[in-house]
Design a protein around this motif. Structure first.
Motif, PDB file in Angstrom:
ATOM      1  N   ALA A 177      13.268   9.403   5.529  1.00 34.86           N
ATOM      2  CA  ALA A 177      14.037   8.418   6.294  1.00 34.86           C
ATOM      3  C   ALA A 177      13.217   7.152   6.512  1.00 34.86           C
ATOM      4  CB  ALA A 177      14.457   9.013   7.633  1.00 34.86           C
ATOM      5  N   GLN A 178      11.895   7.316   6.755  1.00 32.46           N
ATOM      6  CA  GLN A 178      11.033   6.149   6.934  1.00 32.46           C
ATOM      7  C   GLN A 178      10.881   5.363   5.633  1.00 32.46           C
ATOM      8  OE1 GLN A 178       7.430   7.861   8.478  1.00 32.46           O
ATOM      9  NE2 GLN A 178       8.114   7.746  10.608  1.00 32.46           N
ATOM     10  N   VAL A 179      10.782   6.095   4.520  1.00 31.64           N
ATOM     11  CA  VAL A 179      10.694   5.425   3.215  1.00 31.64           C
ATOM     12  C   VAL A 179      11.965   4.640   2.941  1.00 31.64           C
ATOM     13  CG1 VAL A 179      10.531   5.795   0.729  1.00 31.64           C
ATOM     14  CG2 VAL A 179       9.088   7.124   2.280  1.00 31.64           C
ATOM     15  N   ARG A 180      13.103   5.267   3.218  1.00 30.94           N
ATOM     16  CA  ARG A 180      14.387   4.605   2.995  1.00 30.94           C
ATOM     17  C   ARG A 180      14.500   3.346   3.860  1.00 30.94           C
ATOM     18  NH1 ARG A 180      17.075   8.457   4.474  1.00 30.94           N
ATOM     19  NH2 ARG A 180      17.275   9.548   2.466  1.00 30.94           N
ATOM     20  N   ALA A 181      14.108   3.443   5.133  1.00 33.20           N
ATOM     21  CA  ALA A 181      14.168   2.286   6.026  1.00 33.20           C
ATOM     22  C   ALA A 181      13.228   1.174   5.558  1.00 33.20           C
ATOM     23  CB  ALA A 181      13.811   2.716   7.450  1.00 33.20           C
ATOM     24  N   THR A 182      12.069   1.552   5.024  1.00 31.89           N
ATOM     25  CA  THR A 182      11.118   0.554   4.542  1.00 31.89           C
ATOM     26  C   THR A 182      11.676  -0.188   3.328  1.00 31.89           C
ATOM     27  OG1 THR A 182       9.236   1.853   5.359  1.00 31.89           O
ATOM     28  CG2 THR A 182       8.783   0.220   3.642  1.00 31.89           C
ATOM     29  N   ILE A 183      12.325   0.540   2.426  1.00 25.65           N
ATOM     30  CA  ILE A 183      12.919  -0.102   1.249  1.00 25.65           C
ATOM     31  C   ILE A 183      14.038  -1.054   1.683  1.00 25.65           C
ATOM     32  CG2 ILE A 183      14.219   0.303  -0.872  1.00 25.65           C
ATOM     33  CD1 ILE A 183      12.740   2.968  -1.127  1.00 25.65           C
ATOM     34  N   GLU A 184      14.861  -0.626   2.633  1.00 27.07           N
ATOM     35  CA  GLU A 184      15.938  -1.487   3.128  1.00 27.07           C
ATOM     36  C   GLU A 184      15.365  -2.751   3.765  1.00 27.07           C
ATOM     37  OE1 GLU A 184      18.076   1.033   5.764  1.00 27.07           O
ATOM     38  OE2 GLU A 184      19.242   2.009   4.182  1.00 27.07           O
ATOM     39  N   ALA A 185      14.276  -2.602   4.537  1.00 28.20           N
ATOM     40  CA  ALA A 185      13.645  -3.773   5.152  1.00 28.20           C
ATOM     41  C   ALA A 185      13.103  -4.720   4.094  1.00 28.20           C
ATOM     42  CB  ALA A 185      12.518  -3.321   6.088  1.00 28.20           C
ATOM     43  N   ALA A 186      12.520  -4.165   3.022  1.00 26.58           N
ATOM     44  CA  ALA A 186      11.973  -4.998   1.947  1.00 26.58           C
ATOM     45  C   ALA A 186      13.078  -5.771   1.236  1.00 26.58           C
ATOM     46  CB  ALA A 186      11.208  -4.125   0.952  1.00 26.58           C
ATOM     47  N   MET A 187      14.265  -5.184   1.146  1.00 27.98           N
ATOM     48  CA  MET A 187      15.388  -5.861   0.492  1.00 27.98           C
ATOM     49  C   MET A 187      16.014  -6.912   1.402  1.00 27.98           C
ATOM     50  SD  MET A 187      17.187  -2.605  -1.400  1.00 27.98           S
ATOM     51  CE  MET A 187      18.463  -3.642  -2.138  1.00 27.98           C
ATOM     52  N   ALA A 188      15.913  -6.694   2.709  1.00 29.59           N
ATOM     53  CA  ALA A 188      16.571  -7.599   3.661  1.00 29.59           C
ATOM     54  C   ALA A 188      15.711  -8.806   4.021  1.00 29.59           C
ATOM     55  CB  ALA A 188      16.936  -6.835   4.936  1.00 29.59           C
ATOM     56  N   ASP A 189      14.387  -8.671   3.941  1.00 27.89           N
ATOM     57  CA  ASP A 189      13.482  -9.733   4.393  1.00 27.89           C
ATOM     58  C   ASP A 189      12.433  -9.979   3.301  1.00 27.89           C
ATOM     59  OD1 ASP A 189      11.436 -11.266   5.566  1.00 27.89           O
ATOM     60  OD2 ASP A 189      11.885 -10.488   7.554  1.00 27.89           O
ATOM     61  N   PRO A 190      12.362 -11.202   2.728  1.00 32.93           N
ATOM     62  CA  PRO A 190      11.393 -11.461   1.653  1.00 32.93           C
ATOM     63  C   PRO A 190       9.948 -11.277   2.098  1.00 32.93           C
ATOM     64  CG  PRO A 190      12.377 -13.507   2.426  1.00 32.93           C
ATOM     65  CD  PRO A 190      13.173 -12.399   3.029  1.00 32.93           C
ATOM     66  N   HIS A 191       9.655 -11.522   3.391  1.00 30.16           N
ATOM     67  CA  HIS A 191       8.291 -11.337   3.869  1.00 30.16           C
ATOM     68  C   HIS A 191       7.947  -9.849   3.929  1.00 30.16           C
ATOM     69  CE1 HIS A 191       8.916 -15.472   4.618  1.00 30.16           C
ATOM     70  NE2 HIS A 191       9.717 -15.273   5.644  1.00 30.16           N
ATOM     71  N   ALA A 192       8.926  -9.033   4.325  1.00 26.46           N
ATOM     72  CA  ALA A 192       8.714  -7.587   4.285  1.00 26.46           C
ATOM     73  C   ALA A 192       8.557  -7.116   2.845  1.00 26.46           C
ATOM     74  CB  ALA A 192       9.876  -6.867   4.963  1.00 26.46           C
ATOM     75  N   GLY A 193       9.299  -7.731   1.926  1.00 26.89           N
ATOM     76  CA  GLY A 193       9.159  -7.384   0.518  1.00 26.89           C
ATOM     77  C   GLY A 193       7.761  -7.672   0.004  1.00 26.89           C
ATOM     78  N   ALA A 194       7.193  -8.803   0.425  1.00 28.82           N
ATOM     79  CA  ALA A 194       5.826  -9.129   0.018  1.00 28.82           C
ATOM     80  C   ALA A 194       4.842  -8.109   0.573  1.00 28.82           C
ATOM     81  CB  ALA A 194       5.458 -10.536   0.501  1.00 28.82           C
ATOM     82  N   ALA A 195       5.098  -7.666   1.807  1.00 25.96           N
ATOM     83  CA  ALA A 195       4.211  -6.669   2.412  1.00 25.96           C
ATOM     84  C   ALA A 195       4.294  -5.343   1.668  1.00 25.96           C
ATOM     85  CB  ALA A 195       4.581  -6.474   3.884  1.00 25.96           C
ATOM     86  N   VAL A 196       5.501  -4.944   1.258  1.00 28.09           N
ATOM     87  CA  VAL A 196       5.662  -3.676   0.548  1.00 28.09           C
ATOM     88  C   VAL A 196       4.989  -3.744  -0.820  1.00 28.09           C
ATOM     89  CG1 VAL A 196       7.350  -2.138  -0.520  1.00 28.09           C
ATOM     90  CG2 VAL A 196       7.754  -3.012   1.787  1.00 28.09           C
ATOM     91  N   ARG A 197       5.186  -4.849  -1.547  1.00 27.22           N
ATOM     92  CA  ARG A 197       4.605  -4.977  -2.879  1.00 27.22           C
ATOM     93  C   ARG A 197       3.081  -5.013  -2.844  1.00 27.22           C
ATOM     94  NH1 ARG A 197       9.010  -8.313  -3.590  1.00 27.22           N
ATOM     95  NH2 ARG A 197       7.800 -10.149  -3.016  1.00 27.22           N
ATOM     96  N   SER A 198       2.506  -5.379  -1.682  1.00 31.01           N
ATOM     97  CA  SER A 198       1.049  -5.473  -1.615  1.00 31.01           C
ATOM     98  C   SER A 198       0.380  -4.106  -1.689  1.00 31.01           C
ATOM     99  CB  SER A 198       0.649  -6.161  -0.305  1.00 31.01           C
ATOM    100  OG  SER A 198       0.867  -5.293   0.803  1.00 31.01           O
ATOM    101  N   GLY A 199       1.092  -3.039  -1.353  1.00 32.81           N
ATOM    102  CA  GLY A 199       0.493  -1.712  -1.343  1.00 32.81           C
ATOM    103  C   GLY A 199      -0.460  -1.498  -0.182  1.00 32.81           C
ATOM    104  N   LEU A 200      -0.397  -2.363   0.832  1.00 34.56           N
ATOM    105  CA  LEU A 200      -1.331  -2.289   1.960  1.00 34.56           C
ATOM    106  C   LEU A 200      -0.650  -1.848   3.254  1.00 34.56           C
ATOM    107  CD1 LEU A 200      -3.289  -5.619   1.312  1.00 34.56           C
ATOM    108  CD2 LEU A 200      -3.980  -3.295   0.714  1.00 34.56           C
ATOM    109  N   LEU A 201       0.555  -1.302   3.155  1.00 36.66           N
ATOM    110  CA  LEU A 201       1.260  -0.865   4.365  1.00 36.66           C
ATOM    111  C   LEU A 201       0.542   0.318   5.006  1.00 36.66           C
ATOM    112  CD1 LEU A 201       5.089  -0.939   3.527  1.00 36.66           C
ATOM    113  CD2 LEU A 201       3.823  -2.462   5.029  1.00 36.66           C
ATOM    114  N   VAL A 202       0.473   0.277   6.325  1.00 39.00           N
ATOM    115  CA  VAL A 202      -0.078   1.419   7.067  1.00 39.00           C
ATOM    116  C   VAL A 202       0.956   2.010   8.016  1.00 39.00           C
ATOM    117  CG1 VAL A 202      -2.454   0.612   6.926  1.00 39.00           C
ATOM    118  CG2 VAL A 202      -1.015  -0.154   8.821  1.00 39.00           C
TER     119      VAL A 202
END
Length: 210
Positions: free
Chosen positions: A26-51
């Motif tokens: 569920a957390q993974v799914r929410a993170t993907i949705e956030a990355a699709m909804a917000d370009p800044h969140a997308g940049a954070a996800v693509r960085s591979g540095l999420l904690v």
């Protein structure tokens, strides 16, 4: 697509000997949705540095405070602009250059001035948080302005409908007045004709009497 990405991640984790729970999915799914909804969140996800996992709530910006292991490596993850995300390799290169520049500037030259005051230390985390808060406030104001505009347009539409109703009532009243005026004119003409006939009859009676 989100479900497929989530399941792909679960399969990779399971193959690596780390099966995930439903809560993690569920957390993974929410993170993907956030990355699709917000370009800044997308940049954070693509960085591979999420904690921490991300979450998109309504129209608000995704909260990225404390979400990255190294926030300075992904400057577009907190930028308040709508510019396309900066590639992580480019961001890291810019960060290294910035660090080198700061190191050079930090090296003493001929010694500090006697009355020189140290520059205040910047707090990147506070600046990022302030930028996100400002962006969230701007979006909230924009939504309020849109709501006020919608309400004003609805009021205007109702006023236009009321004006049209009043115009139709005025047209009907004007038509009735014109009809009454025509009836009055006809009645006056009939009254005049009747007076002329009466006068003629009276004159004829007097003539017969003579």
């Amino acid at each position: 697509m989100i479900e497929a990405l989530t399941q792909a991640g679960a399969d990779l984790a399971s193959d690596a000997g780390h099966p995930v729970t439903a809560a993690v999915l569920a957390q993974v799914r929410a993170t993907i949705e956030a990355a699709m909804a917000d370009p800044h969140a997308g940049a954070a996800v693509r960085s591979g540095l999420l904690v921490t996992p991300l979450e998109s709530v309504g129209f608000d910006a995704v909260d990225l405070d404390g979400a990255l292991a190294d926030p300075d490596a992904v400057p577009d993850a907190w930028s308040g602009s709508d510019a396309p995300p900066i590639p992580i390799t480019q961001a890291r290169g810019a960060r290294k250059a910035s660090r080198a520049s700061r190191s050079t500037e930090a090296e003493p030259q001929d010694g500090p001035e006697p009355d020189a005051q140290p520059e205040p230390k910047r707090d990147p985390a506070a600046e990022r948080k302030a930028a996100r808060q400002a962006e969230t406030a701007a979006r909230s104001e924009s939504r309020d302005a849109d709501a006020a505009l919608d309400a004003a347009e609805a009021d205007l539409e109702q006023a236009e409908e009321r004006r049209a109703d009043l115009q139709r009532e005025l047209d009907r009243a004007t038509a009735e007045i014109e009809a009454l005026e025509r009836a009055r004119d006809a009645a006056e003409a009939a009254s005049n004709d009747a007076r002329e006939l009466l006068a003629a009859a009276q004159e004829h009676r007097r003539s017969l009497g003579r």
